[in-house]
Scaffold this motif. Structure first.
Motif, PDB file in Angstrom:
ATOM      1  N   GLU A  59      -9.253   4.687  -6.954  1.00  0.00           N
ATOM      2  CA  GLU A  59      -8.123   5.785  -6.851  1.00  0.00           C
ATOM      3  C   GLU A  59      -8.416   6.758  -5.599  1.00  0.00           C
ATOM      4  N   PRO A 111       1.859   5.685  -4.002  1.00  0.00           N
ATOM      5  CA  PRO A 111       2.469   6.430  -5.131  1.00  0.00           C
ATOM      6  C   PRO A 111       1.532   6.736  -6.445  1.00  0.00           C
ATOM      7  N   ALA A 112       0.960   5.806  -6.487  1.00  0.00           N
ATOM      8  CA  ALA A 112       0.148   5.490  -7.744  1.00  0.00           C
ATOM      9  C   ALA A 112      -1.260   5.979  -7.828  1.00  0.00           C
ATOM     10  N   GLY A 113      -1.772   6.613  -6.550  1.00  0.00           N
ATOM     11  CA  GLY A 113      -2.852   7.169  -6.296  1.00  0.00           C
ATOM     12  C   GLY A 113      -3.838   6.118  -6.179  1.00  0.00           C
ATOM     13  N   LEU A 114      -3.674   4.782  -5.730  1.00  0.00           N
ATOM     14  CA  LEU A 114      -4.691   3.667  -5.436  1.00  0.00           C
ATOM     15  C   LEU A 114      -4.704   3.393  -4.247  1.00  0.00           C
ATOM     16  N   GLN A 140       4.287   1.497  -0.607  1.00  0.00           N
ATOM     17  CA  GLN A 140       5.309   1.946  -1.798  1.00  0.00           C
ATOM     18  C   GLN A 140       4.741   1.698  -3.115  1.00  0.00           C
ATOM     19  N   VAL A 141       3.648   0.737  -3.426  1.00  0.00           N
ATOM     20  CA  VAL A 141       3.193   0.744  -4.800  1.00  0.00           C
ATOM     21  C   VAL A 141       1.993   1.379  -5.085  1.00  0.00           C
ATOM     22  N   LEU A 142       0.860   0.981  -4.263  1.00  0.00           N
ATOM     23  CA  LEU A 142      -0.494   1.588  -4.341  1.00  0.00           C
ATOM     24  C   LEU A 142      -0.637   3.107  -4.256  1.00  0.00           C
ATOM     25  N   ARG A 162       0.705  -1.127   0.049  1.00  0.00           N
ATOM     26  CA  ARG A 162      -0.008   0.145   0.029  1.00  0.00           C
ATOM     27  C   ARG A 162       0.850   1.356  -0.021  1.00  0.00           C
TER      28      ARG A 162
END
Length: 211
Positions: A152, A143-146, A139-141, A137
């Protein structure tokens, strides 16, 4: 009586025969032979030693061939690597069982529990899994706005304000968006989820725990 349909895949014929024997004793289970067109409720996979990439390749192929989201997977192995937990879940695994801990009735009970919606993960792996999800959550989601729920962050923010009674122009002002952006966010969300109204979108988000 409604039976739970089970299909077994094992590393060798002897292992499969042993697992079939464990499951056939339960009057609530019905074993499906390999190659039968009928889709199982639970897919049991038994491997020797540690789970390898070939096992996950098998599960992904199984998902593609069957297209049954509701089929649950019980994975039985000697041991599990912590780094494989998220991959296992992605492949539909809802129960991880150690071969060394299987006793009479244990496997059948696990299959029945999984068919009813339970998830069985060893205690020593549960904390690791939660840490991995938190890392995913942040490190990946994030920063991608997810979010973990598949929304989103701006979709969540817009739906939250709609649920509080704000209109499009008021939402745009609060979030420093243009009204067109707010409308586009809603259109994209409703189109993706096949929803017809804002009320349906809010209700969906509430059921998902997003707002």
């Amino acid at each position: 009586m409604d039976y739970v349909k089970v299909q077994v895949r094992a590393a060798d014929e002897f292992a499969k025969a042993g697992v079939d024997a464990m499951l056939s004793d339960s009057e609530n289970l019905r074993l499906l032979p390999d190659g039968q067109g009928e889709a199982p409720d639970v897919f049991v996979v038994v491997v020797d030693g540690v789970v390898e990439r070939s096992t996950f390749a098998l599960l992904r192929q199984y998902q593609r061939d069957n297209g049954r989201v509701s089929t649950r997977v019980v994975l039985v192995a000697e041991r599990f690597r912590a780094e494989d937990l998220l991959v296992a879940i992605e492949c539909g695994v809802t129960a991880l069982l150690s071969r060394g801990e299987l006793k009479e009735g244990t496997l059948a009970s696990a299959v029945l529990a999984v068919s009813r919606g339970a998830a069985l993960i060893p205690y020593r792996l549960q904390g690791i899994l939660l840490d991995q999800i938190a890392q995913l959550r942040s490190q990946v989601l994030g920063p991608a706005g997810l979010t973990l729920c598949g929304f989103e962050t701006r979709e969540r923010d817009v739906l939250q304000l709609i649920s509080e009674g704000y209109q499009t122009d008021e939402i745009a002002e609060k979030l420093t968006y243009s009204e067109g952006t707010v409308k586009n966010v809603l259109y994209g969300l409703m189109n993706r989820l096949r929803l017809n109204t804002r009320s349906q979108a809010v209700a969906y988000a509430m059921r998902a725990g997003v707002i």
